[in-house]
Every structure is written in structure tokens, then in C-alpha cells.
Design a protein around this motif. Structure first.
Motif, PDB file in Angstrom:
ATOM      1  N   LEU A  16       0.873  -1.168   0.000  1.00  0.00           N
ATOM      2  CA  LEU A  16       0.000   0.000   0.000  1.00  0.00           C
ATOM      3  C   LEU A  16       0.907   1.214   0.000  1.00  0.00           C
ATOM      4  O   LEU A  16       1.639   1.449   0.966  1.00  0.00           O
ATOM      5  N   GLY A  17       0.881   1.979  -1.068  1.00  0.00           N
ATOM      6  CA  GLY A  17       1.784   3.126  -1.181  1.00  0.00           C
ATOM      7  C   GLY A  17       1.216   4.367  -0.516  1.00  0.00           C
ATOM      8  O   GLY A  17       0.044   4.419  -0.159  1.00  0.00           O
ATOM      9  N   GLY A  18       2.097   5.346  -0.349  1.00  0.00           N
ATOM     10  CA  GLY A  18       1.647   6.668   0.064  1.00  0.00           C
ATOM     11  C   GLY A  18       1.427   6.856   1.550  1.00  0.00           C
ATOM     12  O   GLY A  18       0.833   7.841   1.972  1.00  0.00           O
ATOM     13  N   VAL A  19       1.891   5.890   2.376  1.00  0.00           N
ATOM     14  CA  VAL A  19       1.696   6.034   3.828  1.00  0.00           C
ATOM     15  C   VAL A  19       2.825   6.885   4.387  1.00  0.00           C
ATOM     16  O   VAL A  19       3.998   6.590   4.156  1.00  0.00           O
ATOM     17  N   THR A  20       2.476   7.934   5.108  1.00  0.00           N
ATOM     18  CA  THR A  20       3.499   8.750   5.757  1.00  0.00           C
ATOM     19  C   THR A  20       3.257   8.748   7.258  1.00  0.00           C
ATOM     20  O   THR A  20       2.119   8.541   7.708  1.00  0.00           O
ATOM     21  N   GLY A  21       4.339   8.994   7.998  1.00  0.00           N
ATOM     22  CA  GLY A  21       4.206   9.085   9.457  1.00  0.00           C
ATOM     23  C   GLY A  21       3.203  10.155   9.841  1.00  0.00           C
ATOM     24  O   GLY A  21       2.307   9.924  10.657  1.00  0.00           O
ATOM     25  N   ALA A  22       3.327  11.309   9.220  1.00  0.00           N
ATOM     26  CA  ALA A  22       2.444  12.421   9.581  1.00  0.00           C
ATOM     27  C   ALA A  22       0.993  12.127   9.216  1.00  0.00           C
ATOM     28  O   ALA A  22       0.075  12.535   9.934  1.00  0.00           O
ATOM     29  N   GLY A  23       0.790  11.387   8.127  1.00  0.00           N
ATOM     30  CA  GLY A  23      -0.572  11.039   7.728  1.00  0.00           C
ATOM     31  C   GLY A  23      -1.260  10.212   8.803  1.00  0.00           C
ATOM     32  O   GLY A  23      -2.488  10.201   8.900  1.00  0.00           O
ATOM     33  N   LEU A  24      -0.467   9.520   9.615  1.00  0.00           N
ATOM     34  CA  LEU A  24      -1.047   8.687  10.679  1.00  0.00           C
ATOM     35  C   LEU A  24      -1.052   9.408  12.030  1.00  0.00           C
ATOM     36  O   LEU A  24      -2.018   9.313  12.783  1.00  0.00           O
ATOM     37  N   TRP A  25       0.070  10.132  12.351  1.00  0.00           N
ATOM     38  CA  TRP A  25       0.005  10.781  13.676  1.00  0.00           C
ATOM     39  C   TRP A  25      -0.948  11.945  13.707  1.00  0.00           C
ATOM     40  O   TRP A  25      -1.553  12.235  14.726  1.00  0.00           O
ATOM     41  N   ASN A  26      -1.175  12.548  12.565  1.00  0.00           N
ATOM     42  CA  ASN A  26      -2.205  13.584  12.513  1.00  0.00           C
ATOM     43  C   ASN A  26      -3.571  12.909  12.752  1.00  0.00           C
ATOM     44  O   ASN A  26      -3.920  11.938  12.091  1.00  0.00           O
ATOM     45  N   GLN A  27      -4.305  13.395  13.713  1.00  0.00           N
ATOM     46  CA  GLN A  27      -5.628  12.836  14.106  1.00  0.00           C
ATOM     47  C   GLN A  27      -5.524  11.430  14.718  1.00  0.00           C
ATOM     48  O   GLN A  27      -6.505  10.733  14.840  1.00  0.00           O
ATOM     49  N   ARG A  28      -4.290  11.005  15.060  1.00  0.00           N
ATOM     50  CA  ARG A  28      -4.073   9.682  15.688  1.00  0.00           C
ATOM     51  C   ARG A  28      -4.768   8.576  14.882  1.00  0.00           C
ATOM     52  O   ARG A  28      -5.483   7.721  15.415  1.00  0.00           O
ATOM     53  N   ARG A  29      -4.579   8.632  13.577  1.00  0.00           N
ATOM     54  CA  ARG A  29      -5.241   7.659  12.703  1.00  0.00           C
ATOM     55  C   ARG A  29      -4.536   6.312  12.750  1.00  0.00           C
ATOM     56  O   ARG A  29      -3.329   6.236  12.983  1.00  0.00           O
ATOM     57  N   SER A  30      -5.287   5.257  12.471  1.00  0.00           N
ATOM     58  CA  SER A  30      -4.715   3.909  12.379  1.00  0.00           C
ATOM     59  C   SER A  30      -4.888   3.369  10.964  1.00  0.00           C
ATOM     60  O   SER A  30      -5.948   3.548  10.349  1.00  0.00           O
ATOM     61  N   LEU A  31      -3.853   2.706  10.498  1.00  0.00           N
ATOM     62  CA  LEU A  31      -3.936   1.974   9.231  1.00  0.00           C
ATOM     63  C   LEU A  31      -3.780   0.503   9.596  1.00  0.00           C
ATOM     64  O   LEU A  31      -2.748   0.102  10.140  1.00  0.00           O
ATOM     65  N   VAL A  32      -4.798  -0.289   9.349  1.00  0.00           N
ATOM     66  CA  VAL A  32      -4.814  -1.676   9.828  1.00  0.00           C
ATOM     67  C   VAL A  32      -5.283  -2.617   8.712  1.00  0.00           C
ATOM     68  O   VAL A  32      -5.743  -2.169   7.660  1.00  0.00           O
ATOM     69  N   GLY A  33      -5.156  -3.901   8.964  1.00  0.00           N
ATOM     70  CA  GLY A  33      -5.663  -4.905   8.041  1.00  0.00           C
ATOM     71  C   GLY A  33      -6.549  -5.882   8.798  1.00  0.00           C
ATOM     72  O   GLY A  33      -6.554  -5.899  10.038  1.00  0.00           O
ATOM     73  N   SER A  34      -7.291  -6.671   8.061  1.00  0.00           N
ATOM     74  CA  SER A  34      -8.154  -7.662   8.696  1.00  0.00           C
ATOM     75  C   SER A  34      -8.321  -8.834   7.740  1.00  0.00           C
ATOM     76  O   SER A  34      -8.444  -8.636   6.525  1.00  0.00           O
ATOM     77  N   CYS A  35      -8.299 -10.026   8.293  1.00  0.00           N
ATOM     78  CA  CYS A  35      -8.354 -11.245   7.477  1.00  0.00           C
ATOM     79  C   CYS A  35      -9.598 -12.057   7.849  1.00  0.00           C
ATOM     80  O   CYS A  35      -9.755 -12.446   9.018  1.00  0.00           O
ATOM     81  N   ILE A  36     -10.444 -12.274   6.908  1.00  0.00           N
ATOM     82  CA  ILE A  36     -11.725 -13.006   7.053  1.00  0.00           C
ATOM     83  C   ILE A  36     -12.292 -12.858   8.473  1.00  0.00           C
ATOM     84  O   ILE A  36     -12.412 -11.739   8.979  1.00  0.00           O
ATOM     85  N   GLY A  37     -12.650 -13.936   9.146  1.00  0.00           N
ATOM     86  CA  GLY A  37     -13.141 -13.907  10.514  1.00  0.00           C
ATOM     87  C   GLY A  37     -13.002 -15.301  11.067  1.00  0.00           C
ATOM     88  O   GLY A  37     -12.842 -16.267  10.301  1.00  0.00           O
ATOM     89  N   GLY A  38     -13.055 -15.432  12.379  1.00  0.00           N
ATOM     90  CA  GLY A  38     -12.965 -16.757  12.996  1.00  0.00           C
ATOM     91  C   GLY A  38     -14.279 -17.520  12.831  1.00  0.00           C
ATOM     92  O   GLY A  38     -15.266 -16.983  12.316  1.00  0.00           O
ATOM     93  N   MET A  39     -14.279 -18.766  13.272  1.00  0.00           N
ATOM     94  CA  MET A  39     -15.483 -19.576  13.077  1.00  0.00           C
ATOM     95  C   MET A  39     -16.687 -19.067  13.861  1.00  0.00           C
ATOM     96  O   MET A  39     -17.795 -19.024  13.322  1.00  0.00           O
ATOM     97  N   PRO A  40     -16.531 -18.634  15.129  1.00  0.00           N
ATOM     98  CA  PRO A  40     -17.712 -18.079  15.814  1.00  0.00           C
ATOM     99  C   PRO A  40     -18.283 -16.869  15.068  1.00  0.00           C
ATOM    100  O   PRO A  40     -19.502 -16.715  14.948  1.00  0.00           O
TER     101      PRO A  40
END
Ligand code: NAP
Ligand code: ZN
Length: 370
Positions: A294-318
Motif C-alpha cells: 500500500l503506497g503513500g503512507v506517511t508518518g504524519a498522515g497517521l500521527w495527525n488525528q491519531r489515525r490507524s492503518l490496519v488490516g483484517s483477514c476473514i473472521g474466525g469460526m464463531p
């Protein structure tokens, strides 16, 4: 066809069965019919006669070798439903005749902290995927749901309530849970602002699920022709964006710091920098799409507004069981196009061209080629 009688409750463990599948012999060839062997039932296994299988873009990435070299023949398919035809002696949750569903995993260690927490997709030794994984319970590699019959460990089988539109349940097993899981984890709630990037199989499920939770939903699409559908599915806004342009999105004042949760379903690596400023204070940008850079991620882009960039993989069985039950209870369904197995190659091309509306489901139960 299965060599095991449909009304069997236990089977001879030595008995394997030849099953008709639809798969690929290489990363370049078309998919076609092939015979595959299903292992005999172990005590905690369930045999399912498959009726409907969704077509996920991941199937295309896998078949084409876009996520690395693969072993062939490969029968894809990891969101399918059918009817239980046999159960092993130790099976307790499912009985012959029940409707059942299988998603992206068919086994995991069961003993690590993630498995113990019902997060089998994050098994520390690696979950066994529904296809193209070495089979931990039988010879060879796993083969997926573009087939007539499967044998799966009970823990990885979801119980499907009786419904009269079973075909539309199949996509919940992957596209449903993959979009539901981040909304659960990051607690998308009523009145919050949600955005989805890409209105395809996952994206339109995300939209419907977010709307059902009372969120205000915005769709970012590269396809102006999808605007009407997005609004009909409950989107408040539709914004057409242009990934290759110098200014990919029309960045207005109202869009900056707007969204509590932005979910990307874009299937290929892309530049996220135009989207990060749209995430509000303590908001999250969740990638469930491209596994690549994923291009274009900067430190300031995340610390500004305390943003999070995360991922998620499908879900568990429950959670996979939960999303099926939730969608049945709230009458939420994907918009599907039903196809026969011989139409799969054409369907792949239409997914790649962003023409599917919005998930292909293969009718596996009515015989091949028709
Ligand atoms: P899909 O039906 O093809 O939908 C993806 C949508 O993204 C397209 O309809 C299109 O929407 C947009 N898009 C396509 N190519 C694009 C590009 N080059 N640039 C920008 N936008 C583009 O695919 P899907 O089945 O929903 O799967 C989406 C992705 O999620 C795939 O990569 C799949 O492998 C992955 N996936 C991940 C998980 C997980 O656990 N994380 C689970 C399942 C699938 P518009 O026409 O609206 O722009
Ligand atoms: Zn999938």
C-alpha cells in the motif's frame, strides 16, 4: 458422484470418494471439469453435498498465481453452502439433512491462543485453507467448493438456518464475514460515518452491513454506472474516484477528517495517501483488499488525528456463524448472479472487468455443463 450413501450417519474410514470438481491445471489455462478425491470421514468430519459456491476475487488471484506460485490442479471456492450428507461418529452440532456452510478455512491447530479465542484465521501455526493448502487430515492438498461434495472438520462448518434463498447465503461465508469482522472489532455503530472503497463482492456486502448498523455510508467507486445501485443499497453518498489521476478524489473540505472507518476492498496495490486525510480523529483505515504494497503512507498522515492503518483477514469460526445468523435475522443478502459451472471462465473475466453485479454464485447442485 459420492460413493457414500446420502443417508449415512457414519462411514467406513477407509472409503474415499471421487467427486466432480471444476478447476485449473495451470495459472494460464481455463478452468474445466476434473475429478478429485475426497478423504473418508474422520470421527469429527462432516460430508456436505455442495449446492452453491460464490466466486471470490481471491479465487482469481489464486488460480492466476497472482499471490505466488501455486500447486495444480486447483479447485477453488471458499464460500459455499450445501446439505449435510454424512457425519462422523463424534459430530454433535450437525446432522444429516442440515444446511451447512464452509468458508476460507478447514482446519487449524485448535490449541494456540488465537484458536482458543475463536480466531482460527490467525492460528499461530497457520490455518489450513479450504483449497490450495496441504491437507492436514488426508493426502494431497485441499480442494475447494467448485465441486459437488466436500469433507470438512465439524469445527469449520457453519450451520445454515433453513432459508428459501440458499444461493444468496454462500457469499456470506467469505465476503460477508470479511466485511463484518472489522465492523465488529472496531465497533462501527449507529450514527458513525463509514466509507467503502470498491463496490464489488466484498464492497457491496460492507455497504449493506454498515447501513444495517445505522452508519452513514459513503461509497468510493471507479465505476460511475454503480452509483444508482449504491444509493439503492443505502449509501448516503457516492464518490467516483480515479486511481491514476493526479488528484484521485475530489478532496472537498467536508471529506477531510470525516470517517470513523474506511474499508478498502481494492484488489490491487494502490496509493492510500488520498484517503488517509479522510479518516477522522482516532478513526481507522482497514485494508481487506490487496495483500501487496500500500503506497503513500506517511508518518504524519497517521500521527495527525491519531489515525490507524490496519488490516483484517476473514473472521474466525464463531464470527462466521454470527454473520450468517445476523444476515438471516436481518434479511441482509448479497446481490448475486447465478451461473452454471461451465460459465466460470466468462465470470472471471467479468469480475476482472468490474462488471459483476455484485457476486457470482455457481449453481453446483443442478448438474454440470447445463
Ligand atoms: P471484486 O468483486 O472484484 O471487487 C473489487 C472492487 O474494487 C471492484 O468491483 C472495483 O469496484 C474495485 N476495483 C477493482 N480494481 C480496482 C483497481 N485497480 N483500482 C481501484 N479499484 C478497483 O473483488 P472482491 O471479491 O470483493 O475482493 C476484493 C479484494 O479483497 C480481493 O483482492 C480479494 O482477494 C480480497 N479479499 C480479502 C479477504 C481478506 O480476508 N482480507 C477476503 C476476501 C477477499 P468499483 O467498480 O466500485 O471501483
Ligand atoms: Zn474470498
Amino acid at each position: 458422484m459420492s460413493a457414500i450413501p446420502a443417508n449415512a450417519t457414519t462411514t467406513d474410514p477407509a472409503q474415499t470418494a471421487i467427486t466432480r470438481g471444476y478447476g485449473a491445471h495451470s495459472s494460464t489455462g481455463p478452468l474445466g471439469p476434473m475429478d478429485i478425491t475426497r478423504r473418508a470421514l474422520l470421527a469429527d468430519d462432516v460430508a456436505i453435498d455442495i449446492l452453491f459456491c460464490g466466486v471470490c476475487h481471491s479465487d482469481i488471484h489464486m488460480v492466476r498465481g497472482e499471490w505466488g506460485n501455486q500447486a495444480y490442479p486447483m479447485v477453488p471456492g471458499h464460500e459455499f453452502v450445501g446439505r449435510v450428507s454424512a457425519v462422523g461418529a463424534a459430530v454433535t452440532r450437525l446432522a444429516v439433512g442440515d444446511f451447512a456452510g464452509v468458508g476460507c478455512m478447514v482446519d487449524s491447530c485448535g490449541a494456540c491462543e488465537n484458536c482458543m479465542a475463536g480466531l482460527e484465521q490467525y492460528c499461530t501455526t497457520g490455518a489450513t485453507l479450504t483449497y490450495a493448502s496441504p491437507d492436514t487430515r488426508g493426502p494431497g492438498q485441499t480442494q475447494g467448493g467448485y465441486s459437488e461434495r466436500v469433507v470438512v472438520r465439524e469445527r469449520f462448518v457453519v450451520k445454515v438456518p433453513p432459508v428459501d434463498d440458499l444461493a444468496a447465503i454462500a457469499p456470506l461465508l467469505c465476503s460477508g464475514v470479511t466485511t463484518f469482522s472489522p465492523m465488529q472489532h472496531w465497533r462501527l455503530g449507529s450514527g458513525q460515518r463509514f466509507a467503502v472503497i470498491g463496490l464489488g463482492g466484498l464492497g457491496h456486502m460492507a455497504l449493506k452491513l454498515a447501513v444495517s448498523r445505522g452508519a452513514f455510508a459513503t461509497v468510493f467507486t471507479t465505476s460511475p454506472a454503480k452509483e444508482k445501485d449504491a444509493l439503492a443499497m443505502g449509501a448516503k453518498d457516492v464518490i467516483v474516484w480515479h486511481p491514476a489521476a493526479t488528484d484521485p478524489i475530489p478532496l472537498t473540505h467536508e471529506l477531510v477528517n470525516r470517517f470513523d472507518l474506511v474499508l478498502s476492498t481494492v484488489p490491487f496495490p494502490f496509493d492510500v495517501s488520498p484517503f488517509l486525510p479522510l479518516v477522522r480523529q482516532d478513526g481507522v483505515f482497514v485494508n481487506v483488499g490487496a495483500p501487496g504494497a500500500l503506497g503513500g503512507v506517511t508518518g504524519a498522515g497517521l500521527w495527525n488525528q491519531r489515525r490507524s492503518l490496519v488490516g483484517s483477514c476473514i473472521g474466525g469460526m464463531p464470527e462466521t456463524q454470527e454473520v450468517v445468523d445476523y444476515c438471516v435475522a436481518h434479511n441482509i443478502r448479497p446481490q448475486i448472479e447465478l451461473i452454471k459451472p461451465h460459465q466460470i471462465n466468462e465470470a472471471y473475466a467479468r469480475v476482472e472487468n468490474r462488471e459483476v453485479r455484485y457476486r457470482y454464485v455457481i449453481d453446483m447442485g443442478s448438474g454440470h455443463g447445463g
